[in-house]
Design an enzyme around this catalytic site. Structure first.
Site, PDB file in Angstrom:
ATOM      1  N   ASN A 116     -67.660 -12.598 -17.248  1.00 23.13           N
ATOM      2  CA  ASN A 116     -68.482 -13.675 -16.668  1.00 23.13           C
ATOM      3  C   ASN A 116     -69.795 -13.129 -16.106  1.00 23.13           C
ATOM      4  O   ASN A 116     -70.862 -13.725 -16.281  1.00 23.13           O
ATOM      5  CB  ASN A 116     -67.722 -14.380 -15.538  1.00 23.13           C
ATOM      6  CG  ASN A 116     -66.615 -15.272 -16.081  1.00 23.13           C
ATOM      7  OD1 ASN A 116     -66.673 -15.712 -17.220  1.00 23.13           O
ATOM      8  ND2 ASN A 116     -65.603 -15.527 -15.264  1.00 23.13           N
ATOM      9  N   TYR A 147     -55.103  -1.508 -12.875  1.00 19.38           N
ATOM     10  CA  TYR A 147     -56.445  -1.192 -12.361  1.00 19.38           C
ATOM     11  C   TYR A 147     -57.188  -0.322 -13.366  1.00 19.38           C
ATOM     12  O   TYR A 147     -58.306  -0.630 -13.780  1.00 19.38           O
ATOM     13  CB  TYR A 147     -56.294  -0.462 -11.035  1.00 19.38           C
ATOM     14  CG  TYR A 147     -57.582  -0.120 -10.319  1.00 19.38           C
ATOM     15  CD1 TYR A 147     -58.445  -1.113  -9.886  1.00 19.38           C
ATOM     16  CD2 TYR A 147     -57.910   1.208 -10.045  1.00 19.38           C
ATOM     17  CE1 TYR A 147     -59.616  -0.799  -9.193  1.00 19.38           C
ATOM     18  CE2 TYR A 147     -59.067   1.528  -9.353  1.00 19.38           C
ATOM     19  CZ  TYR A 147     -59.911   0.529  -8.936  1.00 19.38           C
ATOM     20  OH  TYR A 147     -61.067   0.849  -8.249  1.00 19.38           O
ATOM     21  N   LYS A 200     -57.520  -9.311 -14.045  1.00 20.49           N
ATOM     22  CA  LYS A 200     -58.472 -10.375 -14.382  1.00 20.49           C
ATOM     23  C   LYS A 200     -59.878 -10.113 -13.834  1.00 20.49           C
ATOM     24  O   LYS A 200     -60.867 -10.378 -14.499  1.00 20.49           O
ATOM     25  CB  LYS A 200     -57.960 -11.726 -13.861  1.00 20.49           C
ATOM     26  CG  LYS A 200     -56.869 -12.306 -14.758  1.00 20.49           C
ATOM     27  CD  LYS A 200     -56.184 -13.505 -14.139  1.00 20.49           C
ATOM     28  CE  LYS A 200     -57.064 -14.726 -14.155  1.00 20.49           C
ATOM     29  NZ  LYS A 200     -56.358 -15.907 -13.582  1.00 20.49           N
ATOM     30  N   THR A 218     -58.883  -9.726  -0.792  1.00 18.20           N
ATOM     31  CA  THR A 218     -58.748  -8.464  -0.050  1.00 18.20           C
ATOM     32  C   THR A 218     -59.960  -8.226   0.859  1.00 18.20           C
ATOM     33  O   THR A 218     -59.922  -7.341   1.699  1.00 18.20           O
ATOM     34  CB  THR A 218     -58.580  -7.248  -1.009  1.00 18.20           C
ATOM     35  OG1 THR A 218     -59.689  -7.230  -1.908  1.00 18.20           O
ATOM     36  CG2 THR A 218     -57.287  -7.324  -1.796  1.00 18.20           C
ATOM     37  N   SER A 263     -62.996  -6.256  -6.633  1.00 18.93           N
ATOM     38  CA  SER A 263     -61.726  -5.769  -7.189  1.00 18.93           C
ATOM     39  C   SER A 263     -60.842  -5.258  -6.068  1.00 18.93           C
ATOM     40  O   SER A 263     -61.343  -4.645  -5.122  1.00 18.93           O
ATOM     41  CB  SER A 263     -61.945  -4.595  -8.166  1.00 18.93           C
ATOM     42  OG  SER A 263     -60.688  -4.116  -8.639  1.00 18.93           O
ATOM     43  N   ARG A 283     -54.387   3.037   1.842  1.00 18.42           N
ATOM     44  CA  ARG A 283     -55.096   4.233   1.410  1.00 18.42           C
ATOM     45  C   ARG A 283     -54.980   5.301   2.478  1.00 18.42           C
ATOM     46  O   ARG A 283     -54.793   5.028   3.657  1.00 18.42           O
ATOM     47  CB  ARG A 283     -56.560   3.912   1.124  1.00 18.42           C
ATOM     48  CG  ARG A 283     -56.684   2.696   0.229  1.00 18.42           C
ATOM     49  CD  ARG A 283     -57.838   2.809  -0.649  1.00 18.42           C
ATOM     50  NE  ARG A 283     -57.698   3.966  -1.507  1.00 18.42           N
ATOM     51  CZ  ARG A 283     -58.314   4.076  -2.681  1.00 18.42           C
ATOM     52  NH1 ARG A 283     -59.081   3.113  -3.092  1.00 18.42           N
ATOM     53  NH2 ARG A 283     -58.165   5.149  -3.399  1.00 18.42           N
ATOM     54  N   ASP A 306     -64.240 -17.110  -6.834  1.00 15.66           N
ATOM     55  CA  ASP A 306     -63.449 -16.162  -7.616  1.00 15.66           C
ATOM     56  C   ASP A 306     -64.184 -15.906  -8.937  1.00 15.66           C
ATOM     57  O   ASP A 306     -64.320 -16.828  -9.751  1.00 15.66           O
ATOM     58  CB  ASP A 306     -62.070 -16.794  -7.862  1.00 15.66           C
ATOM     59  CG  ASP A 306     -61.172 -15.939  -8.741  1.00 15.66           C
ATOM     60  OD1 ASP A 306     -61.671 -14.947  -9.335  1.00 15.66           O
ATOM     61  OD2 ASP A 306     -59.983 -16.261  -8.839  1.00 15.66           O
TER      62      ASP A 306
HETATM   63  N1  UDP Z   1     -51.101   9.331   0.606  1.00 10.96           N
HETATM   64  C1  UDP Z   1     -50.234   9.905   1.519  1.00 10.96           C
HETATM   65  N2  UDP Z   1     -49.835   9.170   2.586  1.00 10.96           N
HETATM   66  C2  UDP Z   1     -50.237   7.896   2.808  1.00 10.96           C
HETATM   67  C3  UDP Z   1     -51.135   7.310   1.893  1.00 10.96           C
HETATM   68  C4  UDP Z   1     -51.557   8.056   0.781  1.00 10.96           C
HETATM   69  O1  UDP Z   1     -49.838  11.066   1.371  1.00 10.96           O
HETATM   70  O2  UDP Z   1     -49.810   7.305   3.818  1.00 10.96           O
HETATM   71  C5  UDP Z   1     -51.560  10.117  -0.554  1.00 10.96           C
HETATM   72  C6  UDP Z   1     -51.381   9.423  -1.906  1.00 10.96           C
HETATM   73  O3  UDP Z   1     -50.094   9.648  -2.422  1.00 10.96           O
HETATM   74  C7  UDP Z   1     -52.463  10.085  -2.729  1.00 10.96           C
HETATM   75  C8  UDP Z   1     -53.568  10.393  -1.701  1.00 10.96           C
HETATM   76  O4  UDP Z   1     -52.947  10.318  -0.423  1.00 10.96           O
HETATM   77  O5  UDP Z   1     -52.007  11.296  -3.260  1.00 10.96           O
HETATM   78  C9  UDP Z   1     -54.720   9.416  -1.748  1.00 10.96           C
HETATM   79  O6  UDP Z   1     -54.201   8.121  -1.741  1.00 10.96           O
HETATM   80  P1  UDP Z   1     -55.084   6.810  -1.717  1.00 10.96           P
HETATM   81  O7  UDP Z   1     -54.148   5.647  -1.815  1.00 10.96           O
HETATM   82  O8  UDP Z   1     -55.999   6.861  -0.567  1.00 10.96           O
HETATM   83  O9  UDP Z   1     -56.006   6.880  -2.997  1.00 10.96           O
HETATM   84  P2  UDP Z   1     -55.813   7.299  -4.537  1.00 10.96           P
HETATM   85  O10 UDP Z   1     -54.405   7.763  -4.804  1.00 10.96           O
HETATM   86  O11 UDP Z   1     -56.148   6.075  -5.300  1.00 10.96           O
HETATM   87  O12 UDP Z   1     -56.785   8.383  -4.679  1.00 10.96           O
END
Ligand code: UDP
Length: 325
Positions: free
Chosen positions: A100, A146, A92, A36, A76, A187, A57
């Site tokens: 490790n 996770y 993992k 990633t 991660s 995200r 890895d």
């Molecule tokens: N979220 C959203 N639209 C998107 C992406 C994420 O509404 O296009 C929401 C997601 O459902 C979560 C929040 O934004 O409630 C943060 O999501 P992210 O994946 O950034 O991190 P995490 O859930 O791990 O805090």
């Protein structure tokens, strides 16, 4: 010169940590298997004599020649979509990988700081989250790979401290954003900014009333830096307590980017935490740390970074969601 190994070096946080430790005069050994991570994040460091990179890895035996003073374990996947795509690797790297690296820390007599997460609190029933809260995690849900790997990681880290006397530190990282986030990691920060820059509507999952508290990367790095050099062995939350609903956050991004687009609503992913806000009293007390960059300033810098992508690159990084990843 002190030598530090940083795993996940080509990732978002790992690359910023490499920058910081180079700046502070360390010899930095970056390690990443690039599942990633992206070498672009650290390519500017290759010209430095103080930087070395191993494409490795960490779930396989880790060998680093010479002395090591510190280890930061930041390798991660860190986005819910990645956990769905590569669940076994996620498990993992948090478990075998941590084992490790703890073994390496013991062998080299190095201090090790491991990157844990607010996800250890799951969908929290306590608000804001203090380090004493044990959490509410669904072991078999999509985030379980996770969350449970990170919970195991904390346990094995404390065990190495207690039974082998290894010097350990544990940071619980809350939502962090800034330049070098992956445009299509799913995200919310890169998702909304990417959508705005491509001229697409912003996708809110659920009713958008779920909350998050976003910390700018420079603040996060400062907190981690202070924790490494403190003598505190228990977990410390590092994050920005400024909480906002995802719906209001979408409106902020619309204003900031000046896009004509609107928001559209999609299904809420399974086990998406409803509320998240760090209680940072412990970090204030033991590290004298608190965030100093507010969201307006941090998001402006982050937008500048994403504006550096061409329209073609932006289009290639189409938004991934849970039905279409
Ligand atoms: N979220 C959203 N639209 C998107 C992406 C994420 O509404 O296009 C929401 C997601 O459902 C979560 C929040 O934004 O409630 C943060 O999501 P992210 O994946 O950034 O991190 P995490 O859930 O791990 O805090």
């Amino acid at each position: 010169m002190k030598r530090i190994l940083i795993t996940g070096a080509a990732g978002f946080l790992g690359s910023h940590l490499c920058d910081r430790f180079i700046k502070e005069g360390f010899k930095v050994i970056g390690m990443d298997n690039l599942i990633t991570g992206d070498l672009k994040n650290i390519e500017h460091l290759f010209k430095s004599e103080d930087f070395e990179f191993y494409n490795h890895d960490v779930t396989k035996f880790v060998h680093v020649p010479g002395k090591l003073d510190y280890i930061l374990h930041f390798a991660s996947p860190a986005s819910p979509i990645d956990y769905l795509k590569i669940p076994i690797q996620t498990l993992k790297v948090g478990s075998l990988g941590t084992h490790n690296l703890l073994g390496l820390a013991k062998e080299k007599n190095a201090r090790i700081l491991i990157a844990s997460t607010s996800e250890v609190y799951g969908d929290p029933l306590v608000h804001p989250q203090t380090e004493d809260y044990y959490g509410n995690v669904n072991t078999i849900g999509p985030r379980g790979v996770y969350d449970e790997a990170k919970r195991f990681q904390e346990s094995i880290t404390m065990a190495y401290h207690t039974y082998h006397g290894v010097e350990t530190r544990i940071v619980r990282i809350f939502n962090t954003y800034g330049p070098r986030m992956r445009l299509n990691d799913g995200r919310v920060v890169p998702a909304f900014i990417g959508q705005a820059l491509r001229g697409e509507d912003l996708t809110i999952f659920g009713d958008g009333l779920q909350t998050r508290s976003f910390c700018y990367v420079d603040d996060q790095v400062e907190g981690i830096y202070r924790l490494l050099f403190s003598d505190y062995i228990y977990p410390v939350n590092i994050g920005n307590p400024d909480e906002i609903t995802i719906k209001d956050f979408a409106e902020e991004i619309i204003k900031l980017t000046g896009t004509e687009q609107k928001v559209i609503y999609k299904d809420l992913p399974v086990n998406d935490p409803l509320q998240r806000q760090p209680d940072i009293s412990r970090a204030k007390e033991v590290l004298g740390w608190e965030p100093v960059v507010d969201r307006a300033e941090g998001m402006k810098k982050t937008l500048e970074y994403f504006k550096g992508f061409s329209q073609e690159e932006l289009q290639k990084s189409e938004h991934r969601d849970f039905l279409n990843n």
